[in-house]
Design a protein around this motif. Sequence first.
Motif, PDB file in Angstrom:
ATOM      1  N   ASN A   1       0.838  -1.206   0.000  1.00  0.00           N
ATOM      2  CA  ASN A   1       0.000   0.000   0.000  1.00  0.00           C
ATOM      3  C   ASN A   1       0.868   1.249   0.000  1.00  0.00           C
ATOM      4  N   GLY A   2       1.975   1.181   0.728  1.00  0.00           N
ATOM      5  CA  GLY A   2       2.912   2.287   0.748  1.00  0.00           C
ATOM      6  C   GLY A   2       3.566   2.523  -0.610  1.00  0.00           C
ATOM      7  N   TRP A   3       3.682   1.471  -1.381  1.00  0.00           N
ATOM      8  CA  TRP A   3       4.244   1.580  -2.738  1.00  0.00           C
ATOM      9  C   TRP A   3       3.196   2.044  -3.755  1.00  0.00           C
ATOM     10  N   GLY A   4       1.943   2.106  -3.333  1.00  0.00           N
ATOM     11  CA  GLY A   4       0.875   2.467  -4.256  1.00  0.00           C
ATOM     12  C   GLY A   4       0.272   1.295  -4.989  1.00  0.00           C
ATOM     13  N   VAL A   5       0.532   0.072  -4.524  1.00  0.00           N
ATOM     14  CA  VAL A   5      -0.003  -1.129  -5.158  1.00  0.00           C
ATOM     15  C   VAL A   5      -1.447  -1.346  -4.707  1.00  0.00           C
ATOM     16  N   GLU A   6      -2.351  -1.515  -5.658  1.00  0.00           N
ATOM     17  CA  GLU A   6      -3.735  -1.846  -5.331  1.00  0.00           C
ATOM     18  C   GLU A   6      -3.859  -3.362  -5.179  1.00  0.00           C
ATOM     19  N   ILE A   7      -4.499  -3.819  -4.119  1.00  0.00           N
ATOM     20  CA  ILE A   7      -4.682  -5.252  -3.881  1.00  0.00           C
ATOM     21  C   ILE A   7      -6.156  -5.592  -4.023  1.00  0.00           C
ATOM     22  N   VAL A   8      -6.451  -6.524  -4.922  1.00  0.00           N
ATOM     23  CA  VAL A   8      -7.818  -6.999  -5.115  1.00  0.00           C
ATOM     24  C   VAL A   8      -7.802  -8.497  -4.812  1.00  0.00           C
ATOM     25  N   ASP A   9      -8.383  -8.902  -3.700  1.00  0.00           N
ATOM     26  CA  ASP A   9      -8.308 -10.316  -3.307  1.00  0.00           C
ATOM     27  C   ASP A   9      -9.678 -10.979  -3.343  1.00  0.00           C
ATOM     28  N   GLY A  10      -9.655 -12.300  -3.342  1.00  0.00           N
ATOM     29  CA  GLY A  10     -10.888 -13.084  -3.336  1.00  0.00           C
ATOM     30  C   GLY A  10     -11.460 -13.378  -4.705  1.00  0.00           C
ATOM     31  N   HIS A  11     -11.007 -12.668  -5.727  1.00  0.00           N
ATOM     32  CA  HIS A  11     -11.502 -12.899  -7.088  1.00  0.00           C
ATOM     33  C   HIS A  11     -10.638 -12.092  -8.061  1.00  0.00           C
ATOM     34  N   HIS A  12     -10.869 -12.328  -9.368  1.00  0.00           N
ATOM     35  CA  HIS A  12     -10.156 -11.604 -10.424  1.00  0.00           C
ATOM     36  C   HIS A  12     -11.195 -10.854 -11.271  1.00  0.00           C
ATOM     37  N   PRO A  13     -11.626  -9.661 -10.859  1.00  0.00           N
ATOM     38  CA  PRO A  13     -12.673  -8.952 -11.608  1.00  0.00           C
ATOM     39  C   PRO A  13     -12.199  -8.534 -12.998  1.00  0.00           C
ATOM     40  N   ILE A  14     -13.047  -8.721 -13.973  1.00  0.00           N
ATOM     41  CA  ILE A  14     -12.711  -8.439 -15.363  1.00  0.00           C
ATOM     42  C   ILE A  14     -12.382  -6.956 -15.584  1.00  0.00           C
ATOM     43  N   HIS A  15     -12.971  -6.073 -14.790  1.00  0.00           N
ATOM     44  CA  HIS A  15     -12.739  -4.642 -15.024  1.00  0.00           C
ATOM     45  C   HIS A  15     -11.267  -4.246 -14.848  1.00  0.00           C
ATOM     46  N   LEU A  16     -10.467  -5.113 -14.173  1.00  0.00           N
ATOM     47  CA  LEU A  16      -9.043  -4.815 -14.021  1.00  0.00           C
ATOM     48  C   LEU A  16      -8.318  -4.797 -15.365  1.00  0.00           C
ATOM     49  N   LEU A  17      -8.937  -5.418 -16.366  1.00  0.00           N
ATOM     50  CA  LEU A  17      -8.320  -5.475 -17.690  1.00  0.00           C
ATOM     51  C   LEU A  17      -8.497  -4.170 -18.470  1.00  0.00           C
ATOM     52  N   ASN A  18      -9.411  -3.314 -18.031  1.00  0.00           N
ATOM     53  CA  ASN A  18      -9.749  -2.123 -18.817  1.00  0.00           C
ATOM     54  C   ASN A  18      -8.551  -1.210 -19.062  1.00  0.00           C
ATOM     55  N   ASP A  19      -7.669  -1.114 -18.074  1.00  0.00           N
ATOM     56  CA  ASP A  19      -6.515  -0.228 -18.206  1.00  0.00           C
ATOM     57  C   ASP A  19      -5.187  -0.993 -18.258  1.00  0.00           C
ATOM     58  N   ALA A  20      -5.244  -2.330 -18.310  1.00  0.00           N
ATOM     59  CA  ALA A  20      -4.025  -3.133 -18.190  1.00  0.00           C
ATOM     60  C   ALA A  20      -3.190  -3.098 -19.475  1.00  0.00           C
ATOM     61  N   ASP A  21      -1.896  -2.810 -19.305  1.00  0.00           N
ATOM     62  CA  ASP A  21      -0.949  -2.884 -20.431  1.00  0.00           C
ATOM     63  C   ASP A  21      -0.270  -4.250 -20.490  1.00  0.00           C
ATOM     64  N   PHE A  22      -0.082  -4.873 -19.315  1.00  0.00           N
ATOM     65  CA  PHE A  22       0.547  -6.191 -19.220  1.00  0.00           C
ATOM     66  C   PHE A  22      -0.120  -6.968 -18.098  1.00  0.00           C
ATOM     67  N   ILE A  23      -0.009  -8.300 -18.189  1.00  0.00           N
ATOM     68  CA  ILE A  23      -0.348  -9.174 -17.067  1.00  0.00           C
ATOM     69  C   ILE A  23       0.869 -10.039 -16.776  1.00  0.00           C
ATOM     70  N   VAL A  24       1.272 -10.078 -15.517  1.00  0.00           N
ATOM     71  CA  VAL A  24       2.327 -10.995 -15.081  1.00  0.00           C
ATOM     72  C   VAL A  24       1.653 -12.027 -14.195  1.00  0.00           C
ATOM     73  N   LYS A  25       1.599 -13.264 -14.662  1.00  0.00           N
ATOM     74  CA  LYS A  25       0.802 -14.267 -13.959  1.00  0.00           C
ATOM     75  C   LYS A  25       1.658 -15.306 -13.249  1.00  0.00           C
ATOM     76  N   ASN A  26       1.131 -15.840 -12.185  1.00  0.00           N
ATOM     77  CA  ASN A  26       1.737 -16.992 -11.541  1.00  0.00           C
ATOM     78  C   ASN A  26       1.771 -18.138 -12.548  1.00  0.00           C
ATOM     79  N   PRO A  27       2.923 -18.816 -12.701  1.00  0.00           N
ATOM     80  CA  PRO A  27       3.030 -19.859 -13.732  1.00  0.00           C
ATOM     81  C   PRO A  27       1.978 -20.954 -13.630  1.00  0.00           C
ATOM     82  N   GLY A  28       1.550 -21.278 -12.402  1.00  0.00           N
ATOM     83  CA  GLY A  28       0.616 -22.386 -12.228  1.00  0.00           C
ATOM     84  C   GLY A  28      -0.824 -22.073 -12.580  1.00  0.00           C
ATOM     85  N   ILE A  29      -1.157 -20.802 -12.767  1.00  0.00           N
ATOM     86  CA  ILE A  29      -2.541 -20.433 -13.092  1.00  0.00           C
ATOM     87  C   ILE A  29      -2.798 -20.732 -14.571  1.00  0.00           C
TER      88      ILE A  29
END
Length: 445
Positions: A53-81
């Motif tokens: 939070n101090g770094w300015g990172v937004e945390i969205v937990d419990g689900h992956h809402p599609i609206h996060l893609l609206n402004d996304a330039d890249f996705i870095v995913k966990n390899p196992g997903i």
Amino acid sequence: MKDYKGFENKSVVVLGYGKSGKSAVNALVTLGANVTLTTNEVFSDEESEQKMNGWGVEIVDGHHPIHLLNDADFIVKNPGIPYSIPFLVEATERNIPIVTEVEIAHLLSEAPIYALTGTNGKTTCTHLLGEMLENGGSHPILCGNIGYPATDAAMEATPDDTLVMELSSFQLLGTETFRPNIAVITNIYEAHLDYHGSKEEYKKAKLRIFENMTADDLLIFNNNQKELLEGQDISCQVQYFDIKNKADAYSDGEYLIVHDEKIMPIDELVLKGNHNIENILATLLVAKAHGVSDEAIIKTLQSFGGIPHRLERLGTVNDVTYYNDSKATNNLATSFGLQSFTTPVIWIAGGLDRGQSLEDLKPFTAHVKEIITFGETQRKFVELANELGIQVETTINPNSAIALAQAHAVAGDTVLFSPACASWDQYKDYERRGDHFKEGFSQLK
């Protein structure tokens, strides 16, 4: 670390928060990205949450809402997903680049990268190469699939270091520009069909390792699977290893031979088994290309005895010897274990059901007197035992299995825990599964 500007002021979604996710967030913040972390689990690490939070990172937990893609330039995913989840399917349709943190590591590393992959043997090769380089006076940093995130290693490394990077097919599938200086593919067999869908797609993921390599780079490949390279666009140099036939590195039955030079007698090796000789030959080609002396190579091979959870000898109780082979997560790896013994074997096996047949294991069961099975695949192992006329028992997990094995073993037997399956139906990884088995061994009297 390179002064890479490609993520500066970009909106990046980090999908999943394991070791690789934590490393990716740290790197991306350092690189000036606007980071959102999304995880299916409820985020409970308060210290990390406050820091991010101090770094300015937004945390969205419990689900992956599609609206996060609206402004996304890249996705870095966990390899196992898997790419089949709705969030990633939608991201693909929107042409949003999806990478793993290995891609970031490549973009940041000032050190040369030696990347190792394969269905079996890659972990042994990674650790063996690390020891050879260290004994030869170099400074290797082991990273990737062995537990230390590649991005952390890349941020730490200087031009005088060498990143020795074990890579899974999951990690390689999320690469675009990744280019190692040396790449090793130990072998490619059927594995991870639940993730990739087919052996062909699995093979494609593995072969991505050399996709961007040039004439200055070196690919090291198994001569017995040379046909897998047919039709591939290969721009780099290629060298081959073979346990029987003449190649760049091979065995004549008595010596290890590299570029027509005898390195040392095979009977002086601490690491036993034909599969391990293949691993050694592949590693020797990397060490030679790096400039490691024969003296350092021989010193390593006369002391290196393998890695935990890979045919790890735990000891003998009442003249019965126990082995932990938890890293054997597929048929081929378990076949190596079964072939290593001529004593009567009580074989403990089972785990995640990936849809893989056990038919390939039948030829290696001549010394198996009993199978003890657990997990999702226990029904398949019961059927295998019944087909072969071998006694079979079912149990809860490897820890309970070892007590059952002791009750049935007699002097001279070998108890081999070689599951032939992944651990994820009951454990987070094969290490924890192996440790649970070892805990059971420590209780034997």
